[in-house]
Design a protein around this motif. Structure first.
Motif, PDB file in Angstrom:
ATOM      1  N   PHE A 520       0.875  -0.919   0.077  1.00  0.00           N
ATOM      2  CA  PHE A 520       0.161  -0.109  -0.056  1.00  0.00           C
ATOM      3  C   PHE A 520       0.931   1.094  -0.032  1.00  0.00           C
ATOM      4  O   PHE A 520       0.863   2.398  -0.890  1.00  0.00           O
ATOM      5  N   TYR A 521       2.048   1.560   0.886  1.00  0.00           N
ATOM      6  CA  TYR A 521       2.961   2.958   1.255  1.00  0.00           C
ATOM      7  C   TYR A 521       3.694   2.833  -0.502  1.00  0.00           C
ATOM      8  O   TYR A 521       4.352   3.562  -0.410  1.00  0.00           O
ATOM      9  N   ASN A 522       4.040   1.759  -1.310  1.00  0.00           N
ATOM     10  CA  ASN A 522       4.878   1.440  -2.577  1.00  0.00           C
ATOM     11  C   ASN A 522       3.887   2.043  -3.082  1.00  0.00           C
ATOM     12  O   ASN A 522       4.579   3.279  -4.501  1.00  0.00           O
ATOM     13  N   ASN A 523       2.696   3.100  -2.935  1.00  0.00           N
ATOM     14  CA  ASN A 523       1.453   3.467  -4.618  1.00  0.00           C
ATOM     15  C   ASN A 523       2.400   5.145  -4.297  1.00  0.00           C
ATOM     16  O   ASN A 523       2.094   5.507  -5.107  1.00  0.00           O
ATOM     17  N   PHE A 524       3.072   5.295  -3.263  1.00  0.00           N
ATOM     18  CA  PHE A 524       3.328   6.636  -3.188  1.00  0.00           C
ATOM     19  C   PHE A 524       4.617   7.466  -3.415  1.00  0.00           C
ATOM     20  O   PHE A 524       5.571   6.297  -3.178  1.00  0.00           O
ATOM     21  N   ASP A 525       4.521   8.355  -3.312  1.00  0.00           N
ATOM     22  CA  ASP A 525       6.089   8.794  -4.618  1.00  0.00           C
ATOM     23  C   ASP A 525       6.364   9.512  -2.850  1.00  0.00           C
ATOM     24  O   ASP A 525       6.567   9.356  -2.405  1.00  0.00           O
ATOM     25  N   ASN A 526       8.439   9.379  -2.654  1.00  0.00           N
ATOM     26  CA  ASN A 526       9.146   9.093  -1.658  1.00  0.00           C
ATOM     27  C   ASN A 526       9.399  11.103  -1.399  1.00  0.00           C
ATOM     28  O   ASN A 526       9.374  11.141  -0.308  1.00  0.00           O
ATOM     29  N   ILE A 527       8.337  11.416  -2.293  1.00  0.00           N
ATOM     30  CA  ILE A 527       8.499  13.111  -2.662  1.00  0.00           C
ATOM     31  C   ILE A 527       7.430  13.727  -1.075  1.00  0.00           C
ATOM     32  O   ILE A 527       7.407  14.608  -0.159  1.00  0.00           O
ATOM     33  N   PHE A 528       5.887  12.845  -1.243  1.00  0.00           N
ATOM     34  CA  PHE A 528       5.117  12.880  -0.740  1.00  0.00           C
ATOM     35  C   PHE A 528       5.337  11.744   0.837  1.00  0.00           C
ATOM     36  O   PHE A 528       5.042  12.697   1.497  1.00  0.00           O
ATOM     37  N   LEU A 529       6.109  11.392   0.707  1.00  0.00           N
ATOM     38  CA  LEU A 529       6.296  10.434   1.879  1.00  0.00           C
ATOM     39  C   LEU A 529       6.416  11.274   3.144  1.00  0.00           C
ATOM     40  O   LEU A 529       6.365  10.996   4.728  1.00  0.00           O
ATOM     41  N   ASN A 530       7.390  11.694   2.130  1.00  0.00           N
ATOM     42  CA  ASN A 530       9.096  13.038   3.279  1.00  0.00           C
ATOM     43  C   ASN A 530       8.155  14.042   3.822  1.00  0.00           C
ATOM     44  O   ASN A 530       8.618  14.046   5.007  1.00  0.00           O
ATOM     45  N   ASN A 531       7.616  14.107   2.963  1.00  0.00           N
ATOM     46  CA  ASN A 531       6.224  15.136   3.145  1.00  0.00           C
ATOM     47  C   ASN A 531       5.499  15.436   4.388  1.00  0.00           C
ATOM     48  O   ASN A 531       5.508  15.783   5.272  1.00  0.00           O
ATOM     49  N   TYR A 532       4.990  13.865   3.887  1.00  0.00           N
ATOM     50  CA  TYR A 532       4.374  13.557   5.100  1.00  0.00           C
ATOM     51  C   TYR A 532       3.819  12.990   6.647  1.00  0.00           C
ATOM     52  O   TYR A 532       3.667  14.035   7.553  1.00  0.00           O
ATOM     53  N   ASN A 533       5.289  11.905   6.594  1.00  0.00           N
ATOM     54  CA  ASN A 533       6.323  11.897   7.539  1.00  0.00           C
ATOM     55  C   ASN A 533       6.575  12.747   8.535  1.00  0.00           C
ATOM     56  O   ASN A 533       6.872  13.438   9.551  1.00  0.00           O
ATOM     57  N   THR A 534       7.209  13.861   7.513  1.00  0.00           N
ATOM     58  CA  THR A 534       7.641  15.665   8.547  1.00  0.00           C
ATOM     59  C   THR A 534       6.635  16.117   9.263  1.00  0.00           C
ATOM     60  O   THR A 534       6.711  16.206  10.377  1.00  0.00           O
ATOM     61  N   SER A 535       5.416  16.275   8.078  1.00  0.00           N
ATOM     62  CA  SER A 535       4.243  16.818   9.247  1.00  0.00           C
ATOM     63  C   SER A 535       3.587  16.144  10.192  1.00  0.00           C
ATOM     64  O   SER A 535       2.685  16.646  11.414  1.00  0.00           O
ATOM     65  N   PRO A 712      -9.639   3.784  -8.986  1.00  0.00           N
ATOM     66  CA  PRO A 712      -8.844   1.784  -8.660  1.00  0.00           C
ATOM     67  C   PRO A 712      -7.853   1.618  -8.104  1.00  0.00           C
ATOM     68  O   PRO A 712      -7.493   0.568  -7.730  1.00  0.00           O
ATOM     69  N   MET A 713      -6.671   2.822  -7.764  1.00  0.00           N
ATOM     70  CA  MET A 713      -5.578   2.449  -7.939  1.00  0.00           C
ATOM     71  C   MET A 713      -5.527   4.123  -7.087  1.00  0.00           C
ATOM     72  O   MET A 713      -5.759   4.719  -7.385  1.00  0.00           O
ATOM     73  N   ILE A 714      -4.237   3.854  -6.514  1.00  0.00           N
ATOM     74  CA  ILE A 714      -3.161   5.263  -5.917  1.00  0.00           C
ATOM     75  C   ILE A 714      -3.054   5.993  -6.778  1.00  0.00           C
ATOM     76  O   ILE A 714      -1.220   5.441  -7.350  1.00  0.00           O
ATOM     77  N   SER A 715      -3.179   7.201  -7.408  1.00  0.00           N
ATOM     78  CA  SER A 715      -2.198   7.634  -8.839  1.00  0.00           C
ATOM     79  C   SER A 715      -2.471   8.547  -8.581  1.00  0.00           C
ATOM     80  O   SER A 715      -3.879   9.664  -9.062  1.00  0.00           O
ATOM     81  N   GLY A 716      -1.449   9.964  -8.902  1.00  0.00           N
ATOM     82  CA  GLY A 716      -1.287  11.306  -8.689  1.00  0.00           C
ATOM     83  C   GLY A 716      -1.549  11.481 -10.823  1.00  0.00           C
ATOM     84  O   GLY A 716      -2.849  11.994  -9.994  1.00  0.00           O
ATOM     85  N   PRO A 717      -1.135  10.663 -11.144  1.00  0.00           N
ATOM     86  CA  PRO A 717      -1.955  11.569 -12.681  1.00  0.00           C
ATOM     87  C   PRO A 717      -3.375  11.097 -12.410  1.00  0.00           C
ATOM     88  O   PRO A 717      -3.820  11.890 -13.054  1.00  0.00           O
ATOM     89  N   LEU A 718      -3.561  10.189 -12.139  1.00  0.00           N
ATOM     90  CA  LEU A 718      -4.799   9.460 -12.344  1.00  0.00           C
ATOM     91  C   LEU A 718      -6.267  10.552 -11.902  1.00  0.00           C
ATOM     92  O   LEU A 718      -7.217  10.988 -12.211  1.00  0.00           O
ATOM     93  N   LEU A 719      -5.754  10.873  -9.975  1.00  0.00           N
ATOM     94  CA  LEU A 719      -6.396  12.181  -9.875  1.00  0.00           C
ATOM     95  C   LEU A 719      -6.055  13.139 -10.241  1.00  0.00           C
ATOM     96  O   LEU A 719      -7.496  14.014 -10.318  1.00  0.00           O
TER      97      LEU A 719
END
Length: 734
Positions: A520-535, A712-719
């Motif tokens: 599940f977590y691998n669906n997100f890019d590292n830029i977002f995850l780093n920002n999320y974990n910092t917040s 149907p999936m975690i996708s920034g471009p699709l959203l």
């Protein structure tokens, strides 16, 4: 340890053994095929209950009758196209006839030759050339005839004239000579008929060559023609279509049945379809719906039921060699073990047999099961769980029927229990165990669905009352989760023993769930995850998951605290995923909508607002209220619709109070976070339309102000693409 009787376990699925279990079903089927010249029969039952075994018995029985019988057995899981299927049937028809011809010593060389030619045409291009010759004759006739009487009468005057035409001096008398000549001509014409007979034959030959032709339509015609000829020759033809339950797609099943229906209903043949429960349920439902395909297809149905608990346990007990029946402790453990096998196998004989075989060990030529290992593997809990299932089955009058519908509910009782066991080391909701969306109302009897809806809460309540599972309070303030009660197994019901592979069962289960979380977590890019974990400061779930994963991979020992931390993370997984997805949605939409003049509006800026949309974007002329939801299986939710209505209503009031007339909409973003195979794109489109239609019917005043984005999936471009479609549709520009 306890010895295993290998002979009995090997003989357990033979036709003879099966006959002892279901003699009535078998005899009824045999008499039906024996005494009816044509019929179409559906054999239903769950996989492993003995459907194919019963048909094998039937074949052995009817082929020993005085009348020659051809049994054509076709596996439908290999079905591809109707023309190929006809060819396969034609081959099997010839092979079966040839075998029967040899066994019964019937002598019909012409029929055998025709079948063999049909057989060859399914493999090769077999051409026959014949010639038609056409002859034409012509005849011409000519003849000469004389009438004697008329000849004499006319001859005398002619002689006198001739003699008078000569003088005594023998000089020609010219006038007399002329008269003589004309008289002679008249004589000839009056007395002679001229005809000429000439026989002459003109023979014209036209040769026409005829070459045999074999295409799909001809193949079907010749197959049916051979069935008719076999019927005329007093043969009984039984067509057996097996493995229909392996056609998993409804569309393919309906298409297959529609194509072979003319074969099933052909006059002079007995057709038997061996299918799982699904086709039986569709047939029952066809009785109350306009289903012309199934409602008129079968002349009779035979259901092979799941074995009753006592019958199945008695049969499994025979597999064991009990030398000391007075050893109460050993017998008790054996009973626990057999109950555990029945539970794991969903009360199906073949699966139960496989469960036992998988536990067998060998000491030279002796087979045994080590009950000391099984004793600590949760078999006592399984026996208790099976007892609760049997208690429900025995108390509910619905299960007393033997029509096939009751097996649907009974089978699901076992499925529900075994699903709960998969969540032994984390929490689960009722929806994760019994999801009504999995049970398509169009394919199942309505009465069975009603019974399932009634019995599932009874099962949960009985397990809670027995102190096997317990309800847990949820910290999630999400409105739809307030009605979604979560459960967990009570700790003393969780076995900490090792399984047969030497891996701790509890750690193994946690490891599998950790793998799913990492996916599940691998669906997100590292830029977002780093920002999320910092917040989120110290809430670094990914690091915790990866550390656990690495230790298991390196076979390192885990501390009690590490295990508890992982369990806590998994307990709160759904809530954490929803929060993460809310942050992610804001992360993607903010940078997308910024180009159109939108900025994020924080509800905390206005403490008087009595509303709680997840995200609000505002601009000079437009506002967007965003709600984010995450489901294992997206479905309609009236509570969410009510929540969105309240948000729209209160936002509208806020704008009016401020004298603001700008436009506003609500957007619901739904993520499918299941790890199973995703539905087809059209399924999401259908569900999206259902959301819109229901919301518009409930709240017509906000029609065209509500949008749904199904992910149907975690996708920034699709959203981004989906939100841009809404912006362009509503003209949300500067």
């Amino acid at each position: 340890m306890i010895r295993i009787d290998l002979k009995k376990i090997n003989d357990s699925l033979t036709p003879k053994e099966y006959l002892e279990e279901s003699p009535e079903s078998y005899e009824k089927l045999r008499n039906h095929v024996k005494h009816f010249e044509e019929s179409s029969i559906l054999i239903s039952g769950y996989r492993g209950v003995g459907k194919t075994t019963m048909i094998q018995m039937l074949e052995d029985s009817i082929t020993r009758e005085d009348r020659p019988v051809l049994c054509i057995h076709m596996n439908m899981d290999r079905y591809d196209t109707y023309p190929n299927f006809i060819r396969n049937l034609s081959r099997e028809l010839f092979i079966s006839y040839k075998k029967t011809n040899k066994d019964t010593k019937t002598d019909d060389s012409e029929l055998l030759s025709q079948l063999e030619k049909l057989y060859q045409q399914t493999f090769y291009q077999v051409n026959e050339i014949s010639s038609i010759e056409k002859k034409v004759e012509r005849e011409v006739t000519k003849s000469l005839t004389l009438n004697a009487g008329t000849f004499i009468k006319t001859l005398l005057p002619l002689i006198i004239v001739i003699l008078g035409s000569f003088s005594s001096t023998l000089k020609f008398n010219i006038p007399g000579l002329v008269v003589t000549i004309f008289g002679f001509i008249g004589f000839v014409l009056g007395n002679f008929n001229f005809s000429r007979t000439k026989s002459k034959k003109n023979i014209e030959k036209n040769n026409v060559q005829i070459e045999s032709f074999y295409d799909s339509e001809i193949a079907e015609y010749r197959f049916f023609d051979m069935l008719n000829k076999l019927k005329e020759s007093k043969f009984k033809v039984v067509l057996i279509f097996d493995e229909i339950d392996k056609i998993d797609k409804d569309e393919k099943l309906d298409k297959t049945l529609a194509e072979i229906k003319k074969i099933i209903l052909h006059q002079g043949t007995n057709s038997i379809l061996i299918a799982g429960q699904r086709l039986l349920y569709k047939l029952i439902s066809a009785g109350v719906t306009d289903d012309g395909l199934l409602s008129s297809m079968f002349s009779s149905t035979f259901h092979v039921p799941m074995l009753e608990y006592d019958d199945l346990k008695e049969k499994l007990y025979k597999y064991f060699i009990v030398k000391d029946p007075d050893n109460d402790e050993k017998i008790e453990i054996l009973n626990y073990y057999i109950d555990s096998v029945i539970l794991k196998s969903n009360s199906v004989l073949r699966q139960a047999r496989h469960e036992i075989i998988s536990d067998i060990e060998f000491d030279e030529n002796r087979a045994y099961i080590d009950l000391s290992v099984q004793k600590n593997s949760g078999i006592k809990l399984d026996s208790t769980l099976l007892g609760k299932v049997n208690e429900i089955v025995n108390k509910q009058p619905y299960f007393k029927k033997r029509e096939g519908k009751e097996d649907l509910v009974k089978y699901h009782l076992f499925i529900w229990i075994n699903r709960m066991k998969q969540y032994k080391y984390t929490t689960f909701s009722s929806l994760e165990i019994y999801d009504r969306q999995e049970v398509n109302e169009e394919n199942y009897p309505r009465i069975s669905l009603i019974e399932m809806d009634l019995i599932f809460p009874i099962l949960l309540k009985s397990l809670v009352m027995e102190n096997i599972i317990e309800k847990i309070p949820t910290e999630d303030d999400d409105i739809e989760d307030k009605e979604e009660i979560r459960y967990r197994w009570i700790e003393n019901n969780i076995s900490s023993s090792e399984n047969r592979n030497g891996v701790n069962e509890g750690i193994s289960a946690l490891y599998i769930q950790v793998q799913e979380e990492l996916k599940f977590y691998n669906n997100f890019d590292n830029i977002f995850l780093n920002n999320y974990n910092t917040s989120r400061l110290n809430n670094d779930n990914i690091k915790l998951l990866k550390d656990f994963n690495e230790k298991i991979f390196d076979n390192k020992e885990l501390s009690k605290k590490e295990i508890e931390d992982i369990q806590s993370l998994l307990y709160n997984s759904k809530r954490e995923k929803r929060i993460l997805l809310e942050y992610y949605t804001a992360f993607v939409l903010s940078r997308t909508l910024e180009e159109f003049g939108f900025s994020e509006y924080h509800i905390s800026q206005n403490g008087s607002l009595n509303m709680n949309p997840d995200i609000v974007y505002t601009s000079k002329s437009k506002d967007i209220l965003v709600e984010v939801k995450a489901y294992d299986k997206p479905q309609l939710n009236n509570n969410v619709m009510n929540q969105i209505f309240l948000n729209l209503n209160r936002w509208e009031k806020l704008l009016k109070d401020n004298g603001d007339m700008k436009d506003f909409v609500a957007v619901l973003v739904i993520y499918d976070i299941s790890t199973k195979n995703k539905n087809k794109e059209e399924d999401y489109s259908n569900l999206q339309n259902k959301w819109l239609n229901r919301f518009n019917s409930f709240f017509p005043e906000y029609k065209n102000k509500f949008f749904v984005i199904l992910m149907p999936m975690i996708s920034g471009p699709l959203l981004e693409k989906r939100i841009l479609n809404i912006v362009e549709e509503k003209n949300f520009y500067y």
